[in-house]
Design a protein around this motif. Structure first.
Motif, mmCIF file in Angstrom:
data_model
loop_
_atom_site.group_PDB
_atom_site.id
_atom_site.type_symbol
_atom_site.label_atom_id
_atom_site.label_comp_id
_atom_site.label_asym_id
_atom_site.label_seq_id
_atom_site.Cartn_x
_atom_site.Cartn_y
_atom_site.Cartn_z
ATOM 1 N N ALA A 171 0.376 -1.634 0.479
ATOM 2 C CA ALA A 171 0.584 0.513 0.572
ATOM 3 C C ALA A 171 0.767 1.157 0.319
ATOM 4 O O ALA A 171 1.068 2.160 0.894
ATOM 5 C CB ALA A 171 -0.935 -0.262 1.130
ATOM 6 N N VAL A 209 -6.562 7.303 2.648
ATOM 7 C CA VAL A 209 -7.060 7.302 1.660
ATOM 8 C C VAL A 209 -6.391 8.564 0.861
ATOM 9 O O VAL A 209 -6.614 9.412 1.472
ATOM 10 C CB VAL A 209 -8.769 7.544 2.013
ATOM 11 N N ALA A 252 -10.340 7.612 -4.634
ATOM 12 C CA ALA A 252 -9.198 7.002 -3.835
ATOM 13 C C ALA A 252 -8.959 6.543 -4.955
ATOM 14 O O ALA A 252 -9.305 5.582 -5.544
ATOM 15 C CB ALA A 252 -10.268 5.596 -3.010
ATOM 16 N N THR A 253 -7.130 7.042 -5.067
ATOM 17 C CA THR A 253 -6.096 6.373 -5.777
ATOM 18 C C THR A 253 -5.175 5.329 -5.367
ATOM 19 O O THR A 253 -5.019 4.689 -5.997
ATOM 20 C CB THR A 253 -5.233 7.300 -6.603
ATOM 21 N N ALA A 254 -5.154 5.428 -3.786
ATOM 22 C CA ALA A 254 -5.044 4.091 -2.542
ATOM 23 C C ALA A 254 -5.361 4.360 -1.863
ATOM 24 O O ALA A 254 -5.743 5.385 -1.223
ATOM 25 C CB ALA A 254 -3.581 4.602 -2.892
ATOM 26 N N ILE A 255 -4.972 3.060 -0.865
ATOM 27 C CA ILE A 255 -5.941 3.038 0.799
ATOM 28 C C ILE A 255 -4.861 2.098 0.771
ATOM 29 O O ILE A 255 -4.185 1.187 0.984
ATOM 30 C CB ILE A 255 -6.858 2.136 0.192
ATOM 31 N N LYS A 311 -9.260 -0.596 3.538
ATOM 32 C CA LYS A 311 -9.730 -1.618 2.891
ATOM 33 C C LYS A 311 -11.072 -2.274 4.489
ATOM 34 O O LYS A 311 -11.461 -2.630 3.339
ATOM 35 C CB LYS A 311 -8.820 -2.383 2.808
ATOM 36 N N THR A 332 -13.021 1.287 -0.426
ATOM 37 C CA THR A 332 -11.808 0.314 -2.208
ATOM 38 C C THR A 332 -12.013 0.583 -2.632
ATOM 39 O O THR A 332 -11.254 2.592 -2.939
ATOM 40 C CB THR A 332 -13.178 -0.553 -2.860
ATOM 41 N N ARG A 333 -10.150 0.818 -3.519
ATOM 42 C CA ARG A 333 -9.113 1.741 -4.607
ATOM 43 C C ARG A 333 -10.773 2.544 -5.822
ATOM 44 O O ARG A 333 -11.471 1.568 -6.428
ATOM 45 C CB ARG A 333 -8.677 1.640 -5.311
#
Length: 400
Positions: free
Chosen positions: A12, A31, A39-42, A47, A52-53
């Motif tokens: 991540a 996030v 959300a481009t990354a989490i 999660k 979710t992405r």
């Protein structure tokens, strides 16, 4: 000589970098993607909260208000990546930076290397990276790049796996065929139709059968799973991308649908053009428009396969734009982001696909666009008076 390849994969990564620089957020849901509205990354904690992405930031605030929302900072990601590479380089001169959060190391020619020593070296590298950067990484060791990548992804986060002859089939049995590096959706669908659903099924398939139905690329992956090194490390300087973004602000703000749409389509074409220059195919796209009040409206466009030409998803783009455009609002910017990028030599473009012949024609047409010899009518818009220009373009029939 026994081959030893190490693959290091940041867990991540973007969210972990933020947590490393803001220790008070360790263990809390993070996030990344505030600037894009999605959300481009989490983080792993996010999660667990159901995030979710690709989820809209506005939706995340409703379902998981405890999440920390932060913006991307590629300058910082680059610094962390360079540190990982520098640590890896202390153990071997053969280091490949595969992406901003992935590194390969070739330890094959290391003095006196054997199974016991490579495990100790791998543990030292992992520990040094995690202590230096205050993040976790997953590390896989195997005799080929493909197997090393499978190993690093099999026990995230902070995993450590050495794949060898004795445990190979056990791990391959747990890997879905689509999760094998270089096998995309279209190829995996074809393999599934043949009863091949796991990496181990693929491993056990007869080479002559695969040779009958698939290209050289797929056979190379099969050989890599069998321990034959096909892919060497790329040791020279190179630029890799996790995503490609294009955006621009226009002044004054406008509610003119045709103008906003034309600007967005221009960004999409330019982003795909860059992807083609870098020899990437695209697995995901998001588009956004920004109001004069600085609020974002964005949407993800799901792709059933990786592609290089936005013409193939023109209807999906139009539908997505219609979802986020509101004629009562004035807009000051538009843009797009391409992600899930894959090197063309790792993915068979249009294989077993009804668009295969169309792809060939688009390659010729877009070749002219990439050389600035033609433009597309959807982009020809007069920015001065914001009225569509009168123009004539050659008629190209792509249906035949």
């Amino acid at each position: 000589m026994q081959s030893y390849i190490i693959h290091i994969d940041g867990d991540a990564f973007f969210a972990s970098v933020y947590q490393a620089l803001h220790p008070e957020t360790k263990g809390r849901p993070v996030v990344i993607g505030r600037e894009r509205g999605i959300a481009t990354a989490i983080s792993y904690e996010a999660k667990k909260c159901g995030v979710t992405r690709g989820m809209l930031i506005s939706e995340i605030k409703k379902i998981a208000p405890q999440c920390i929302i932060a913006s991307s900072d590629y300058r910082l990601y680059e610094i962390f990546c360079k540190k990982i590479v520098s640590i890896a380089s202390l153990y071997s001169p053969y280091v490949e930076r595969y992406s901003i959060d992935e590194v390969f190391i070739d330890m094959t020619n290391h003095n006196g290397i054997n199974n016991d020593k490579i495990v100790n070296v791998g543990k030292k590298i992992k520990l040094e990276i995690e202590r230096s950067l205050n993040i976790t990484v997953s590390l896989g060791i195997a005799c080929t790049k493909t197997l090393a990548k499978i190993a690093s992804s099999s026990s995230k986060p902070s995993g450590f796996i050495f794949l060898h002859k004795k445990n190979l089939n056990e791990y391959l049995s747990s890997i879905d065929i689509q999760d094998v590096w270089g096998i995309g959706r279209q190829t995996s669908a074809k393999l599934r139709s043949m009863g091949i659903t796991t990496a181990n099924d693929f491993f056990n398939e007869n080479e002559s059968v695969l040779k009958k139905y698939f290209s050289k690329n797929i056979l190379e992956i099969w050989h890599e799973l069998h321990g034959k090194r096909i892919y060497d490390l790329s040791l020279g300087e190179k630029t890799t991308y996790k995503s490609i973004q294009r955006t621009q602000t226009f002044t004054p703000a406008t509610s003119n649908r045709f103008f906003v749409r034309a600007q967005l389509l221009k960004h999409i074409e330019e982003a795909f053009s860059k992807a083609r220059r870098l020899k990437y195919t695209v697995g995901g796209i998001s588009i956004f428009i920004k109001t004069q009040e600085f609020s974002y409206r964005s949407v993800e466009i799901p792709l059933s396969e990786k592609l290089a030409y936005p013409f193939l998803i023109r209807h999906e783009i139009e539908n997505a734009f219609n979802k986020i455009y509101n004629s009562s609002k004035k807009y000051r910017a538009s843009g797009c982001t391409l992600y899930n990028l894959e090197s063309e030599d790792k993915e068979q473009l249009g294989l077993f696909n009804e668009n295969a012949s169309l792809n060939k024609k688009l390659r010729s047409l877009y070749g002219l666009y990439d050389k600035n010899l033609i433009n597309f009518g959807s982009q020809l818009f007069n920015e001065t008076n914001r009225e569509a220009k009168k123009f004539t373009v050659p008629q190209v029939d792509l249906r035949k």
